[in-house]
Design a protein around this motif. Structure first.
Motif, mmCIF file in Angstrom:
data_model
loop_
_atom_site.group_PDB
_atom_site.id
_atom_site.type_symbol
_atom_site.label_atom_id
_atom_site.label_comp_id
_atom_site.label_asym_id
_atom_site.label_seq_id
_atom_site.Cartn_x
_atom_site.Cartn_y
_atom_site.Cartn_z
ATOM 1 N N VAL A 55 0.830 -1.202 0.000
ATOM 2 C CA VAL A 55 0.000 0.000 0.000
ATOM 3 C C VAL A 55 0.868 1.258 0.000
ATOM 4 O O VAL A 55 0.543 2.244 -0.666
ATOM 5 N N LEU A 56 1.970 1.224 0.717
ATOM 6 C CA LEU A 56 2.898 2.356 0.683
ATOM 7 C C LEU A 56 3.408 2.596 -0.741
ATOM 8 O O LEU A 56 3.535 3.742 -1.181
ATOM 9 N N GLU A 57 3.693 1.527 -1.435
ATOM 10 C CA GLU A 57 4.148 1.632 -2.829
ATOM 11 C C GLU A 57 3.064 2.270 -3.695
ATOM 12 O O GLU A 57 3.343 3.165 -4.501
ATOM 13 N N TRP A 58 1.805 1.835 -3.525
ATOM 14 C CA TRP A 58 0.700 2.420 -4.288
ATOM 15 C C TRP A 58 0.561 3.911 -3.992
ATOM 16 O O TRP A 58 0.337 4.718 -4.899
ATOM 17 N N CYS A 59 0.681 4.266 -2.730
ATOM 18 C CA CYS A 59 0.520 5.671 -2.341
ATOM 19 C C CYS A 59 1.623 6.535 -2.936
ATOM 20 O O CYS A 59 1.363 7.651 -3.415
ATOM 21 N N ARG A 60 2.844 6.044 -2.940
ATOM 22 C CA ARG A 60 3.935 6.816 -3.539
ATOM 23 C C ARG A 60 3.726 6.965 -5.045
ATOM 24 O O ARG A 60 3.986 8.021 -5.616
ATOM 25 N N GLU A 61 3.251 5.903 -5.694
ATOM 26 C CA GLU A 61 2.972 5.981 -7.132
ATOM 27 C C GLU A 61 1.942 7.069 -7.433
ATOM 28 O O GLU A 61 2.024 7.760 -8.454
ATOM 29 N N LEU A 62 0.957 7.210 -6.550
ATOM 30 C CA LEU A 62 -0.110 8.193 -6.747
ATOM 31 C C LEU A 62 0.303 9.602 -6.340
ATOM 32 O O LEU A 62 -0.350 10.569 -6.715
ATOM 33 N N GLY A 63 1.361 9.700 -5.549
ATOM 34 C CA GLY A 63 1.803 11.013 -5.086
ATOM 35 C C GLY A 63 1.232 11.426 -3.744
ATOM 36 O O GLY A 63 1.253 12.613 -3.402
ATOM 37 N N VAL A 64 0.724 10.455 -2.965
ATOM 38 C CA VAL A 64 0.264 10.741 -1.607
ATOM 39 C C VAL A 64 1.515 10.919 -0.750
ATOM 40 O O VAL A 64 2.275 9.973 -0.539
ATOM 41 N N ARG A 65 1.726 12.106 -0.215
ATOM 42 C CA ARG A 65 3.008 12.414 0.440
ATOM 43 C C ARG A 65 3.120 11.868 1.857
ATOM 44 O O ARG A 65 4.221 11.567 2.318
ATOM 45 N N THR A 66 1.993 11.773 2.568
ATOM 46 C CA THR A 66 2.045 11.323 3.967
ATOM 47 C C THR A 66 1.078 10.172 4.185
ATOM 48 O O THR A 66 -0.092 10.255 3.798
ATOM 49 N N VAL A 67 1.573 9.115 4.803
ATOM 50 C CA VAL A 67 0.744 7.968 5.177
ATOM 51 C C VAL A 67 0.995 7.681 6.655
ATOM 52 O O VAL A 67 2.145 7.649 7.099
ATOM 53 N N THR A 68 -0.101 7.512 7.407
ATOM 54 C CA THR A 68 0.007 7.123 8.813
ATOM 55 C C THR A 68 -0.706 5.791 9.003
ATOM 56 O O THR A 68 -1.890 5.669 8.673
ATOM 57 N N LEU A 69 0.028 4.798 9.504
ATOM 58 C CA LEU A 69 -0.506 3.452 9.677
ATOM 59 C C LEU A 69 -0.683 3.152 11.165
ATOM 60 O O LEU A 69 0.243 3.370 11.958
ATOM 61 N N TYR A 70 -1.858 2.636 11.520
ATOM 62 C CA TYR A 70 -2.132 2.252 12.913
ATOM 63 C C TYR A 70 -1.704 0.813 13.085
ATOM 64 O O TYR A 70 -2.398 -0.119 12.673
#
Length: 253
Positions: A55-70
């Motif tokens: 999912v982190l890889e997908w987010c970087r591909e899309l350009g989502v700059r910040t991800v917070t995982l619980y």
């Protein structure tokens, strides 16, 4: 085949719109995923960690700059000792995998862990401090891992720290606003503002996750267990957020 075509069409549509800056995820359903397959509970956490990497890889591909995982809440300390031991060991390994992953450095992703560090074993703290130190200068992407985290405790800790600074004359009461208070939370650089909060596993509750940061965000619930989370699910969440943003700006409240 049909699902892949749908994913590509959805991806094309999402990329035409605004991309969220910060996505937070409650990764729920690891244990149920394992039990459904007759596997030990700790294997569910293992598969969940692999999904987080994807999912982190997908987010970087899309350009989502910040991800917070619980990843682990303060309430999770009530789980039995064997499960906690497996979780701590897996977390330590995954933190070091992040550090040694060329993508972390290629994409200049800063990694931070937010939560009650005083509750964690020394070897886990050592791994956390190492990855934070080695990625401290990165500023293209941000990964926050909520571990030993409780949202209400975070606010209490922030209030205590702010009151100390008021007492010591570092802050005047009339200076206090939302922006200043946010600097007393566990992290910064966009961490205080969540665009989309996703919860997998079918539960429709927030479980004390980012109560300050998620105010005003889209809360998106997904029925699948976290290890079964798909790129389509992520894209649908973003598409829903884009639709809400478009309606808001067209007819603001």
């Amino acid at each position: 085949m049909i699902s892949k075509v749908y994913e590509l069409l959805l991806l094309r549509r999402v990329r035409r719109g605004e991309i969220p800056k910060h996505i937070a995820i409650i990764m729920d359903g690891n244990r149920r995923y394992a039990r459904r397959r007759g596997l030990p509970v700790y294997m569910g956490h293992f598969f969940g960690s692999r999904k987080a990497e994807k999912v982190l890889e997908w987010c970087r591909e899309l350009g989502v700059r910040t991800v917070t995982l619980y990843a682990f809440s303060t309430e999770n300390f009530r789980r039995d000792e064997e499960e906690r031991r497996h979780i701590f060991e897996l977390f330590k390994k995954e933190i070091r995998r992040l550090l040694n992953d060329p993508r972390t450095h290629r994409d200049r992703m800063r990694v931070r862990v937010v939560g009650r560090r005083d509750l964690l074993p020394d070897d886990v703290l050592e791994a956390i401090e190492e990855v934070e130190r080695e990625t401290a200068g990165y500023d293209s992407y941000y990964l926050n891992i909520a571990f030993a985290y409780g949202g209400r405790q975070e606010i209490v800790d922030a209030v205590r720290a702010l009151l100390r600074d008021v007492r010591d004359g570092k802050v005047r009461p009339d200076e206090i606003d939302e922006a200043l208070f946010s600097r007393y939370l566990y992290s910064d650089n966009g961490y205080e503002r969540v665009d989309i909060l996703i919860r997998t596993g079918g539960e429709q509750r927030l479980s004390n996750f980012l109560p300050w940061q998620s105010a005003g965000s889209l809360t998106y619930f997904v029925d699948v267990y976290w290890p079964s989370f798909r790129k389509i699910d992520l894209l649908r969440a973003i598409r829903t957020w884009q639709g809400l943003r478009a309606r808001y700006y067209k007819h603001p409240a």
